[in-house]
Design a protein around this motif. Sequence first.
Motif, PDB file in Angstrom:
ATOM      1  N   TRP A   1       0.828  -1.200   0.000  1.00 12.65           N
ATOM      2  CA  TRP A   1       0.000   0.000   0.000  1.00 12.65           C
ATOM      3  C   TRP A   1       0.870   1.262   0.000  1.00 12.65           C
ATOM      4  N   GLY A   2       1.962   1.227   0.761  1.00 13.13           N
ATOM      5  CA  GLY A   2       2.857   2.382   0.849  1.00 13.13           C
ATOM      6  C   GLY A   2       3.840   2.508  -0.303  1.00 13.13           C
ATOM      7  N   GLY A   3       3.802   1.570  -1.240  1.00  7.31           N
ATOM      8  CA  GLY A   3       4.686   1.641  -2.394  1.00  7.31           C
ATOM      9  C   GLY A   3       6.118   1.213  -2.113  1.00  7.31           C
ATOM     10  N   LEU A   4       6.334   0.486  -1.006  1.00  6.73           N
ATOM     11  CA  LEU A   4       7.673   0.039  -0.656  1.00  6.73           C
ATOM     12  C   LEU A   4       7.955  -1.387  -1.130  1.00  6.73           C
ATOM     13  N   TYR A   5       6.913  -2.086  -1.548  1.00  8.41           N
ATOM     14  CA  TYR A   5       7.026  -3.491  -1.936  1.00  8.41           C
ATOM     15  C   TYR A   5       5.998  -3.736  -3.027  1.00  8.41           C
ATOM     16  N   GLN A   6       6.389  -4.472  -4.034  1.00  6.24           N
ATOM     17  CA  GLN A   6       5.497  -4.740  -5.155  1.00  6.24           C
ATOM     18  C   GLN A   6       5.501  -6.237  -5.454  1.00  6.24           C
ATOM     19  N   LEU A   7       4.331  -6.839  -5.377  1.00  3.69           N
ATOM     20  CA  LEU A   7       4.195  -8.255  -5.710  1.00  3.69           C
ATOM     21  C   LEU A   7       4.014  -8.374  -7.219  1.00  3.69           C
ATOM     22  N   LEU A   8       4.807  -9.224  -7.850  1.00  2.00           N
ATOM     23  CA  LEU A   8       4.703  -9.418  -9.288  1.00  2.00           C
ATOM     24  C   LEU A   8       4.148 -10.804  -9.592  1.00  2.00           C
ATOM     25  N   LYS A   9       4.862 -11.842  -9.182  1.00  2.00           N
ATOM     26  CA  LYS A   9       4.394 -13.228  -9.349  1.00  2.00           C
ATOM     27  C   LYS A   9       4.416 -13.931  -7.990  1.00  2.00           C
ATOM     28  N   TRP A  10       4.101 -13.231  -6.962  1.00  2.00           N
ATOM     29  CA  TRP A  10       4.202 -13.730  -5.597  1.00  2.00           C
ATOM     30  C   TRP A  10       2.928 -13.387  -4.861  1.00  2.00           C
ATOM     31  N   LYS A  11       2.549 -14.211  -3.933  1.00  2.00           N
ATOM     32  CA  LYS A  11       1.390 -13.962  -3.073  1.00  2.00           C
ATOM     33  C   LYS A  11       1.896 -13.844  -1.638  1.00  2.00           C
ATOM     34  N   HIS A  12       1.223 -13.036  -0.855  1.00  2.00           N
ATOM     35  CA  HIS A  12       1.663 -12.832   0.529  1.00  2.00           C
ATOM     36  C   HIS A  12       1.802 -14.142   1.291  1.00  2.00           C
ATOM     37  N   PHE A  13       0.854 -15.046   1.122  1.00  2.00           N
ATOM     38  CA  PHE A  13       0.878 -16.280   1.917  1.00  2.00           C
ATOM     39  C   PHE A  13       2.043 -17.200   1.567  1.00  2.00           C
ATOM     40  N   TYR A  14       2.695 -16.988   0.423  1.00  2.00           N
ATOM     41  CA  TYR A  14       3.872 -17.806   0.094  1.00  2.00           C
ATOM     42  C   TYR A  14       4.992 -17.582   1.119  1.00  2.00           C
ATOM     43  N   GLY A  15       5.028 -16.395   1.685  1.00  2.00           N
ATOM     44  CA  GLY A  15       6.091 -16.067   2.625  1.00  2.00           C
ATOM     45  C   GLY A  15       5.967 -16.763   3.971  1.00  2.00           C
ATOM     46  N   LEU A  16       4.751 -17.193   4.317  1.00  2.00           N
ATOM     47  CA  LEU A  16       4.532 -17.816   5.629  1.00  2.00           C
ATOM     48  C   LEU A  16       5.456 -19.007   5.862  1.00  2.00           C
ATOM     49  N   PRO A  17       5.487 -20.000   4.980  1.00  2.00           N
ATOM     50  CA  PRO A  17       6.431 -21.095   5.221  1.00  2.00           C
ATOM     51  C   PRO A  17       7.886 -20.673   5.031  1.00  2.00           C
ATOM     52  N   VAL A  18       8.131 -19.713   4.125  1.00  2.00           N
ATOM     53  CA  VAL A  18       9.513 -19.284   3.883  1.00  2.00           C
ATOM     54  C   VAL A  18      10.102 -18.634   5.133  1.00  2.00           C
ATOM     55  N   TYR A  19       9.388 -17.667   5.711  1.00  2.00           N
ATOM     56  CA  TYR A  19       9.879 -17.016   6.937  1.00  2.00           C
ATOM     57  C   TYR A  19      10.073 -18.031   8.058  1.00  2.00           C
ATOM     58  N   THR A  20       9.110 -18.925   8.203  1.00  2.00           N
ATOM     59  CA  THR A  20       9.178 -19.907   9.287  1.00  2.00           C
ATOM     60  C   THR A  20      10.348 -20.870   9.088  1.00  2.00           C
ATOM     61  N   ILE A  21      10.533 -21.331   7.873  1.00  2.00           N
ATOM     62  CA  ILE A  21      11.645 -22.257   7.587  1.00  2.00           C
ATOM     63  C   ILE A  21      12.993 -21.574   7.791  1.00  2.00           C
ATOM     64  N   ILE A  22      13.100 -20.308   7.393  1.00  2.00           N
ATOM     65  CA  ILE A  22      14.352 -19.565   7.626  1.00  2.00           C
ATOM     66  C   ILE A  22      14.655 -19.538   9.116  1.00  2.00           C
ATOM     67  N   ALA A  23      13.671 -19.173   9.924  1.00  2.00           N
ATOM     68  CA  ALA A  23      13.877 -19.084  11.377  1.00  2.00           C
ATOM     69  C   ALA A  23      14.304 -20.427  11.956  1.00  2.00           C
ATOM     70  N   ILE A  24      13.628 -21.488  11.550  1.00  2.00           N
ATOM     71  CA  ILE A  24      13.933 -22.830  12.072  1.00  2.00           C
ATOM     72  C   ILE A  24      15.326 -23.276  11.639  1.00  2.00           C
ATOM     73  N   CYS A  25      15.635 -23.123  10.365  1.00  2.00           N
ATOM     74  CA  CYS A  25      16.934 -23.580   9.855  1.00  2.00           C
ATOM     75  C   CYS A  25      18.096 -22.838  10.510  1.00  2.00           C
TER      76      CYS A  25
END
Length: 185
Positions: free
Chosen positions: A145-169
């Motif tokens: 909304w603030g113009g700081l991030y632009q989704l092109l071929k990505w959905k917000h929910f894709y990040g949920l497992p990515v962030y979690t896996i990064i933290a765990i690993c």
Amino acid sequence: MFLAISKIPPDVKIQRHLTSIHIDDWLREDLFHLRWWLLLCLLIFSVYVWWKIVDKTRLAEISLYAALTTIVTLGLVEIGEELILWDYPTDIIPIFPPLTSLNLASLPIIFSLIYQYFGTWSSFLLASLGVAAILCFILEPIMVWGGLYQLLKWKHFYGLPVYTIIAICIRLVLIRIFTTEKSSS
């Protein structure tokens, strides 16, 4: 003249041209504009808050967690931008790494504090998942909304497992490092 390059490869010329365009756009559109100041202030504020609340008795360990998170995040951000999955329209600096305050400071700081405060696996997993959900479904949409991030071929929910896996690993890596260190003494 073994190391002399007689001809610059075409892909390098294209990259040089794209970098020049990116820097020119950054100087014209980003530097000292409101979004740039917002990112810079967020970066400084994040580091300041982290420094105030980080457990100084575990500073090396928690800093290592934050540094590894920064490295992984910057790598993934670069891959995502290269594959045109997302874009950060405003960067603090115009060249790699893409120094947005989210990936440079906020993510590593937030997850390093989770590492600091949630010592058991169950509490760490719940906190990591909760923060990942907040990042994906609240902070990322605000950044869009603030113009700081632009989704092109990505959905917000894709990040949920990515962030979690990064933290765990990264937690697993640190456990392995410190277990090896203790057994070697």
